[in-house]
Design a protein around this motif. Structure first.
Motif, PDB file in Angstrom:
ATOM      1  N   PRO A  54       0.799  -1.236   0.000  1.00 55.70           N
ATOM      2  CA  PRO A  54       0.000   0.000   0.000  1.00 55.70           C
ATOM      3  C   PRO A  54       0.833   1.289   0.000  1.00 55.70           C
ATOM      4  CG  PRO A  54      -0.969  -1.581   1.505  1.00 55.70           C
ATOM      5  CD  PRO A  54       0.325  -2.172   1.026  1.00 55.70           C
ATOM      6  N   GLU A  55       1.901   1.349   0.782  1.00 56.66           N
ATOM      7  CA  GLU A  55       2.736   2.557   0.818  1.00 56.66           C
ATOM      8  C   GLU A  55       3.374   2.833  -0.546  1.00 56.66           C
ATOM      9  OE1 GLU A  55       3.430  -0.034   3.163  1.00 56.66           O
ATOM     10  OE2 GLU A  55       2.065   0.848   4.619  1.00 56.66           O
ATOM     11  N   ASN A  56       3.819   1.755  -1.198  1.00 58.36           N
ATOM     12  CA  ASN A  56       4.438   1.903  -2.528  1.00 58.36           C
ATOM     13  C   ASN A  56       3.412   2.357  -3.566  1.00 58.36           C
ATOM     14  OD1 ASN A  56       6.815   1.069  -1.373  1.00 58.36           O
ATOM     15  ND2 ASN A  56       6.814  -0.954  -2.341  1.00 58.36           N
ATOM     16  N   LEU A  57       2.210   1.800  -3.464  1.00 55.36           N
ATOM     17  CA  LEU A  57       1.155   2.186  -4.399  1.00 55.36           C
ATOM     18  C   LEU A  57       0.761   3.651  -4.187  1.00 55.36           C
ATOM     19  CD1 LEU A  57      -1.036  -1.039  -4.296  1.00 55.36           C
ATOM     20  CD2 LEU A  57       0.534  -0.328  -6.108  1.00 55.36           C
ATOM     21  N   SER A  58       0.736   4.080  -2.934  1.00 58.07           N
ATOM     22  CA  SER A  58       0.436   5.491  -2.647  1.00 58.07           C
ATOM     23  C   SER A  58       1.529   6.397  -3.191  1.00 58.07           C
ATOM     24  CB  SER A  58       0.301   5.705  -1.137  1.00 58.07           C
ATOM     25  OG  SER A  58      -0.811   5.006  -0.642  1.00 58.07           O
ATOM     26  N   ARG A  59       2.767   5.954  -3.086  1.00 58.67           N
ATOM     27  CA  ARG A  59       3.904   6.740  -3.592  1.00 58.67           C
ATOM     28  C   ARG A  59       3.800   6.932  -5.108  1.00 58.67           C
ATOM     29  NH1 ARG A  59       8.670   8.891  -3.485  1.00 58.67           N
ATOM     30  NH2 ARG A  59      10.490   8.060  -4.544  1.00 58.67           N
ATOM     31  N   ASN A  60       3.206   5.965  -5.782  1.00 52.64           N
ATOM     32  CA  ASN A  60       3.083   6.058  -7.239  1.00 52.64           C
ATOM     33  C   ASN A  60       2.296   7.285  -7.688  1.00 52.64           C
ATOM     34  OD1 ASN A  60       4.674   3.903  -7.866  1.00 52.64           O
ATOM     35  ND2 ASN A  60       3.014   2.567  -8.539  1.00 52.64           N
ATOM     36  N   VAL A  61       1.351   7.726  -6.871  1.00 56.17           N
ATOM     37  CA  VAL A  61       0.562   8.908  -7.235  1.00 56.17           C
ATOM     38  C   VAL A  61       1.496  10.098  -7.464  1.00 56.17           C
ATOM     39  CG1 VAL A  61      -1.185  10.551  -6.455  1.00 56.17           C
ATOM     40  CG2 VAL A  61      -1.491   8.095  -6.032  1.00 56.17           C
ATOM     41  N   GLY A  62       2.399  10.340  -6.534  1.00 52.72           N
ATOM     42  CA  GLY A  62       3.356  11.441  -6.671  1.00 52.72           C
ATOM     43  C   GLY A  62       4.335  11.221  -7.811  1.00 52.72           C
ATOM     44  N   LEU A  63       4.772   9.965  -7.975  1.00 51.79           N
ATOM     45  CA  LEU A  63       5.715   9.654  -9.063  1.00 51.79           C
ATOM     46  C   LEU A  63       5.070   9.871 -10.426  1.00 51.79           C
ATOM     47  CD1 LEU A  63       7.367   6.401  -7.625  1.00 51.79           C
ATOM     48  CD2 LEU A  63       8.360   8.717  -7.704  1.00 51.79           C
ATOM     49  N   ILE A  64       3.809   9.493 -10.547  1.00 53.16           N
ATOM     50  CA  ILE A  64       3.103   9.684 -11.823  1.00 53.16           C
ATOM     51  C   ILE A  64       2.897  11.169 -12.100  1.00 53.16           C
ATOM     52  CG2 ILE A  64       0.896   9.301 -13.005  1.00 53.16           C
ATOM     53  CD1 ILE A  64       0.889   6.486 -11.605  1.00 53.16           C
ATOM     54  N   ARG A  65       2.622  11.955 -11.063  1.00 52.12           N
ATOM     55  CA  ARG A  65       2.516  13.413 -11.253  1.00 52.12           C
ATOM     56  C   ARG A  65       3.854  13.990 -11.725  1.00 52.12           C
ATOM     57  NH1 ARG A  65      -0.900  14.053  -6.053  1.00 52.12           N
ATOM     58  NH2 ARG A  65      -2.987  14.096  -6.923  1.00 52.12           N
ATOM     59  N   GLU A  66       4.935  13.528 -11.109  1.00 52.73           N
ATOM     60  CA  GLU A  66       6.268  14.006 -11.516  1.00 52.73           C
ATOM     61  C   GLU A  66       6.551  13.617 -12.964  1.00 52.73           C
ATOM     62  OE1 GLU A  66      10.963  13.572 -10.137  1.00 52.73           O
ATOM     63  OE2 GLU A  66       9.381  12.767  -8.854  1.00 52.73           O
ATOM     64  N   LEU A  67       6.198  12.405 -13.327  1.00 54.51           N
ATOM     65  CA  LEU A  67       6.375  11.939 -14.705  1.00 54.51           C
ATOM     66  C   LEU A  67       5.576  12.805 -15.671  1.00 54.51           C
ATOM     67  CD1 LEU A  67       7.541   9.652 -16.534  1.00 54.51           C
ATOM     68  CD2 LEU A  67       5.433   8.399 -16.075  1.00 54.51           C
ATOM     69  N   ASN A  68       4.340  13.113 -15.320  1.00 50.77           N
ATOM     70  CA  ASN A  68       3.488  13.955 -16.155  1.00 50.77           C
ATOM     71  C   ASN A  68       4.091  15.359 -16.312  1.00 50.77           C
ATOM     72  OD1 ASN A  68       1.066  14.503 -17.659  1.00 50.77           O
ATOM     73  ND2 ASN A  68       0.411  15.723 -15.910  1.00 50.77           N
ATOM     74  N   ASN A  69       4.575  15.927 -15.217  1.00 49.83           N
ATOM     75  CA  ASN A  69       5.215  17.249 -15.285  1.00 49.83           C
ATOM     76  C   ASN A  69       6.451  17.215 -16.183  1.00 49.83           C
ATOM     77  OD1 ASN A  69       3.320  18.438 -13.596  1.00 49.83           O
ATOM     78  ND2 ASN A  69       4.529  18.083 -11.749  1.00 49.83           N
ATOM     79  N   ASN A  70       7.226  16.142 -16.074  1.00 53.02           N
ATOM     80  CA  ASN A  70       8.413  16.016 -16.928  1.00 53.02           C
ATOM     81  C   ASN A  70       8.036  15.949 -18.403  1.00 53.02           C
ATOM     82  OD1 ASN A  70      10.079  16.052 -14.699  1.00 53.02           O
ATOM     83  ND2 ASN A  70      10.580  13.868 -14.778  1.00 53.02           N
ATOM     84  N   ILE A  71       6.964  15.235 -18.695  1.00 49.94           N
ATOM     85  CA  ILE A  71       6.511  15.132 -20.086  1.00 49.94           C
ATOM     86  C   ILE A  71       6.089  16.504 -20.593  1.00 49.94           C
ATOM     87  CG2 ILE A  71       4.710  14.173 -21.584  1.00 49.94           C
ATOM     88  CD1 ILE A  71       4.887  11.613 -19.788  1.00 49.94           C
ATOM     89  N   GLN A  72       5.405  17.270 -19.759  1.00 50.47           N
ATOM     90  CA  GLN A  72       5.019  18.629 -20.145  1.00 50.47           C
ATOM     91  C   GLN A  72       6.248  19.500 -20.381  1.00 50.47           C
ATOM     92  OE1 GLN A  72       2.333  19.872 -17.036  1.00 50.47           O
ATOM     93  NE2 GLN A  72       0.609  18.757 -17.903  1.00 50.47           N
TER      94      GLN A  72
END
Length: 110
Positions: A54-72
C-alpha cells in the motif's frame, strides 16, 4: 561570425549560426536528461505496482505526477526548439536568396 553546417537538413548546404547550434544542443541535452529521469521514474512506478504494498502504491501517485510534469517540460522544450529552429532558418541568407529567386520565377505574365 562563425557558421557550422547541419548535415541532413534540406540539401545539406543550410548554414546555421553557431549560437543557434549551441542553443539547440543545450535544449536536446535538457530533453535527454528529463527522458533519462523519466525512465527511472517509470521503473520505480513499475516496481511499486508489482510489489502491491500500500505505501508503494500510494507513492506512485506522486511519481506519476512528476512523470506527467516532466513530459510537459519535454513538450515545452520541443516547442521552443521548433520555434528557435524555424526562426533561424527564416533568417538564413541562403533562404533569402532562394526566396528571391522563387519570387522572380513566379511572376505572372512572363
Amino acid at each position: 561570425m562563425e557558421e557550422e553546417r547541419l548535415p541532413g537538413i534540406g540539401d545539406g548546404a543550410t548554414q546555421v549560426d553557431s549560437k543557434v547550434l549551441q542553443s539547440l544542443q543545450k535544449s536536446f541535452l535538457q530533453v535527454q536528461s528529463i527522458l533519462d529521469q523519466n525512465r527511472l521514474l517509470i521503473n520505480e512506478i513499475n516496481q511499486n505496482h508489482e510489489s502491491k504494498i500500500p505505501e508503494n502504491l500510494s507513492r506512485n501517485v506522486g511519481l506519476i505526477r512528476e512523470l506527467n510534469n516532466n513530459i510537459q517540460r519535454v513538450v515545452g522544450l520541443y516547442d521552443d526548439l521548433s520555434l528557435s529552429f524555424s526562426k533561424s532558418m527564416e533568417a538564413s541568407p541562403e533562404r533569402d536568396t532562394k526566396r528571391k529567386l522563387n519570387q522572380k520565377r513566379a511572376r505572372p505574365g512572363q
